[in-house]
Design a protein around this motif. Structure first.
Motif, PDB file in Angstrom:
ATOM      1  N   VAL A 130       2.220   3.930   7.615  1.00  9.68           N
ATOM      2  CA  VAL A 130       2.250   5.371   7.389  1.00  9.68           C
ATOM      3  C   VAL A 130       3.208   6.068   8.351  1.00  9.68           C
ATOM      4  O   VAL A 130       3.147   5.867   9.568  1.00  9.68           O
ATOM      5  CB  VAL A 130       0.830   5.976   7.495  1.00  9.68           C
ATOM      6  CG1 VAL A 130       0.867   7.482   7.298  1.00  9.68           C
ATOM      7  CG2 VAL A 130      -0.080   5.337   6.448  1.00  9.68           C
ATOM      8  N   GLU A 131       4.061   6.849   7.746  1.00  5.80           N
ATOM      9  CA  GLU A 131       5.094   7.576   8.466  1.00  5.80           C
ATOM     10  C   GLU A 131       4.462   8.578   9.450  1.00  5.80           C
ATOM     11  O   GLU A 131       3.635   9.388   9.067  1.00  5.80           O
ATOM     12  CB  GLU A 131       5.931   8.330   7.414  1.00  5.80           C
ATOM     13  CG  GLU A 131       7.370   8.433   7.749  1.00  5.80           C
ATOM     14  CD  GLU A 131       7.589   9.747   8.465  1.00  5.80           C
ATOM     15  OE1 GLU A 131       8.339   9.760   9.459  1.00  5.80           O
ATOM     16  OE2 GLU A 131       6.989  10.755   8.033  1.00  5.80           O
ATOM     17  N   LYS A 132       4.885   8.479  10.718  1.00  9.22           N
ATOM     18  CA  LYS A 132       4.222   9.267  11.767  1.00  9.22           C
ATOM     19  C   LYS A 132       4.667  10.726  11.860  1.00  9.22           C
ATOM     20  O   LYS A 132       4.178  11.477  12.701  1.00  9.22           O
ATOM     21  CB  LYS A 132       4.443   8.609  13.117  1.00  9.22           C
ATOM     22  CG  LYS A 132       3.175   7.983  13.647  1.00  9.22           C
ATOM     23  CD  LYS A 132       3.417   6.876  14.586  1.00  9.22           C
ATOM     24  CE  LYS A 132       2.409   5.770  14.310  1.00  9.22           C
ATOM     25  NZ  LYS A 132       2.291   5.373  12.883  1.00  9.22           N
TER      26      LYS A 132
ATOM     27  N   LEU B 289      -0.347  10.385   0.707  1.00  8.26           N
ATOM     28  CA  LEU B 289       0.344   9.113   0.893  1.00  8.26           C
ATOM     29  C   LEU B 289       1.381   8.987  -0.228  1.00  8.26           C
ATOM     30  O   LEU B 289       1.060   9.207  -1.391  1.00  8.26           O
ATOM     31  CB  LEU B 289      -0.644   7.950   0.793  1.00  8.26           C
ATOM     32  CG  LEU B 289      -1.745   7.898   1.857  1.00  8.26           C
ATOM     33  CD1 LEU B 289      -2.822   6.895   1.447  1.00  8.26           C
ATOM     34  CD2 LEU B 289      -1.172   7.528   3.218  1.00  8.26           C
TER      35      LEU B 289
ATOM     36  N   GLU C 251       4.254   4.199   0.850  1.00 10.01           N
ATOM     37  CA  GLU C 251       3.147   3.976   1.783  1.00 10.01           C
ATOM     38  C   GLU C 251       1.996   3.254   1.082  1.00 10.01           C
ATOM     39  O   GLU C 251       1.430   2.297   1.614  1.00 10.01           O
ATOM     40  CB  GLU C 251       2.664   5.306   2.372  1.00 10.01           C
ATOM     41  CG  GLU C 251       3.662   5.903   3.378  1.00 10.01           C
ATOM     42  CD  GLU C 251       3.336   7.339   3.788  1.00 10.01           C
ATOM     43  OE1 GLU C 251       3.707   7.725   4.902  1.00 10.01           O
ATOM     44  OE2 GLU C 251       2.725   8.073   2.976  1.00 10.01           O
TER      45      GLU C 251
ATOM     46  N   CYS D 264      -2.834  -1.352   9.797  1.00 15.23           N
ATOM     47  CA  CYS D 264      -2.037  -1.047   8.605  1.00 15.23           C
ATOM     48  C   CYS D 264      -1.589   0.419   8.580  1.00 15.23           C
ATOM     49  O   CYS D 264      -0.515   0.729   8.073  1.00 15.23           O
ATOM     50  CB  CYS D 264      -2.793  -1.425   7.325  1.00 15.23           C
ATOM     51  SG  CYS D 264      -2.955  -3.222   7.126  1.00 15.23           S
ATOM     52  N   PHE D 265      -2.387   1.310   9.144  1.00 14.62           N
ATOM     53  CA  PHE D 265      -1.945   2.704   9.252  1.00 14.62           C
ATOM     54  C   PHE D 265      -0.699   2.777  10.140  1.00 14.62           C
ATOM     55  O   PHE D 265       0.301   3.407   9.777  1.00 14.62           O
ATOM     56  CB  PHE D 265      -3.059   3.566   9.850  1.00 14.62           C
ATOM     57  CG  PHE D 265      -2.822   5.053   9.750  1.00 14.62           C
ATOM     58  CD1 PHE D 265      -3.067   5.731   8.564  1.00 14.62           C
ATOM     59  CD2 PHE D 265      -2.345   5.784  10.833  1.00 14.62           C
ATOM     60  CE1 PHE D 265      -2.856   7.111   8.457  1.00 14.62           C
ATOM     61  CE2 PHE D 265      -2.129   7.162  10.740  1.00 14.62           C
ATOM     62  CZ  PHE D 265      -2.386   7.818   9.546  1.00 14.62           C
ATOM     63  N   ALA D 266      -0.746   2.069  11.278  1.00 15.15           N
ATOM     64  CA  ALA D 266       0.400   2.079  12.192  1.00 15.15           C
ATOM     65  C   ALA D 266       1.626   1.428  11.557  1.00 15.15           C
ATOM     66  O   ALA D 266       2.757   1.870  11.778  1.00 15.15           O
ATOM     67  CB  ALA D 266       0.029   1.352  13.487  1.00 15.15           C
ATOM     68  N   LYS D 267       1.424   0.385  10.743  1.00 19.26           N
ATOM     69  CA  LYS D 267       2.554  -0.329  10.144  1.00 19.26           C
ATOM     70  C   LYS D 267       3.139   0.416   8.946  1.00 19.26           C
ATOM     71  O   LYS D 267       4.330   0.320   8.665  1.00 19.26           O
ATOM     72  CB  LYS D 267       2.124  -1.740   9.688  1.00 19.26           C
ATOM     73  CG  LYS D 267       1.717  -2.699  10.800  1.00 19.26           C
ATOM     74  CD  LYS D 267       2.803  -3.733  11.127  1.00 19.26           C
ATOM     75  CE  LYS D 267       2.330  -4.784  12.123  1.00 19.26           C
ATOM     76  NZ  LYS D 267       3.444  -5.538  12.746  1.00 19.26           N
TER      77      LYS D 267
ATOM     78  N   ILE E 297       0.482  -0.339   2.092  1.00 19.00           N
ATOM     79  CA  ILE E 297      -0.921  -0.504   2.480  1.00 19.00           C
ATOM     80  C   ILE E 297      -1.565  -1.683   1.742  1.00 19.00           C
ATOM     81  O   ILE E 297      -2.215  -2.541   2.338  1.00 19.00           O
ATOM     82  CB  ILE E 297      -1.722   0.793   2.217  1.00 19.00           C
ATOM     83  CG1 ILE E 297      -1.238   1.913   3.155  1.00 19.00           C
ATOM     84  CG2 ILE E 297      -3.225   0.580   2.399  1.00 19.00           C
ATOM     85  CD1 ILE E 297      -1.693   3.312   2.762  1.00 19.00           C
TER      86      ILE E 297
END
Lengths: 93, 83, 93, 83, 93, 83
Positions: free
Chosen positions: D41-43, D50, D54, D36-39, D58
């Motif tokens: 949260v903006e990298k 957050l 975001e 879910c972090f990868a899906k 989540i």
């Protein structure tokens, strides 16, 4: 990885040293088998793209050999650098 | 400072913690190794030697990875170095 | 992760509770060290792209700090949502 | 229904299974967290908070991940909820 | 994975067979729980892209079902091929 | 050749090594399975059956993975087959 990275056993009583040493041996066996698995996965993924034959062709085999050799040299170098940093950071016990 | 610690905690716990700590170091080393290989080593595998550019990349990668480990260790407030 | 997520110990005899509790402690220590490793790997991979110097520049350091802080907040939020779902799904023993 | 189960299986096995079960929960939580972090949260990491988008991503991601866990649990015919 | 892949126990004394068998059972439980976790992660990652609702839509659900079924069939096939190669490579003890 | 090995090493070590060896096999199988799934199976999931192309890709993938395992095993100089 080098055993010395896992800790200094000198200050322990002998029977604890023996036990700790056995534990480290077990961890190292597990680690080297995992490394082997990870190396195979990486070199296979990087080198084998075609599945039209069931045996490796010469080019794939060469690629796998170089990949594995490079990785081992890489791993050795990382170990040396890592040990240096570790020593610099180590506090006297 | 911690001379008489062994009397406070029981031995099983000390060995248990030592084991976790060592597993952690092994995992740190493995993640570092795989991450720096991916960042620094050319995937075409034209030769089996590491070239000069790869070697210096590896050294810097290890150094920076180490710094990130320390930086995040401070953020997590562990109060001790990651190794 | 929160200890309560790992199970309800109330219904066990005391000596089993103690043993189970120790097991949970061990799992939590292992888990938090793994989380630490995973966090470092992720933030390093996302924030450090250049290897022309051997120290982090200011931009990289800022990126790593934010990455780690965001991840910790994220992880906390996931834990809360996860606990809610867990409770909804839990059947009385 | 399972009141007298402890007499049937020996204790070591029960503790062994409880340990595996807990390891499974920890791993589920970790995989969910990382996925879910990868899906969501903006990298770019422009800030350390957050944002609203975001946060709601989540929440939905956790909810959907949970549903997928249940759905596949049913397919595997375990007959019990995944947790 | 199939128990027989993990080794031949026939040549051991009975009490060692029992201990080894228990160890294999433990590994299999752990492995099947890990497989379950890995399957969920994979099918979730491949099938769920949108987070505008908090429940799976029909298309996502169908995708997850097919993904899981395909993976299980795949895994079975890999197990068969793997066992064949294993047998070919096995040396008499 | 190794008839009287059990007297040389103590039993705990033998069981410890057997355990590591089995963990290794399980991990090899899992990595192979996930790698060949990623290489061979179409990610659109239009149906729940594996088609002919996927099936033959899987067979060849397993075979090649096996060869890579052996090849690297030789390089590592273990002197024994990987399984």
């Amino acid at each position: 990885m080098d055993k010395s990275m896992l800790g200094d056993l000198g200050s322990l009583p002998p029977e604890d040293q023996a036990r700790m040493s056995k534990m480290i041996d077990q961890l190292q066996i597990r680690d080297s088998l995992r490394m082997y698995n990870a190396l195979v996965e990486r070199c296979f993924s990087d080198c084998v793209e075609s599945f039209r034959r069931k045996t490796l062709d010469e080019q794939e085999e060469t690629c796998v050999r170089r990949c594995a050799e490079k990785f081992l040299k890489h791993s050795l170098r990382v170990g040396l650098r890592f040990a240096e940093l570790n020593q610099g950071a180590a506090t006297p016990d | 400072a911690n001379n008489d610690m062994p009397t406070a905690l029981d031995k099983e716990q000390i060995f248990g913690m030592a084991e976790k700590e060592m597993e952690y170091r092994v995992e740190l080393f493995n993640k570092l190794t795989h991450t720096c290989f991916a960042k620094c080593v050319e995937k075409r595998y034209k030769e089996s030697e590491l070239n000069m550019g790869e070697n210096s990349c590896i050294d810097r990668c290890v150094s920076k990875y180490w710094q990130v480990t320390n930086l995040i260790g401070q953020l997590l407030g562990s109060g001790r170095p990651p190794m």
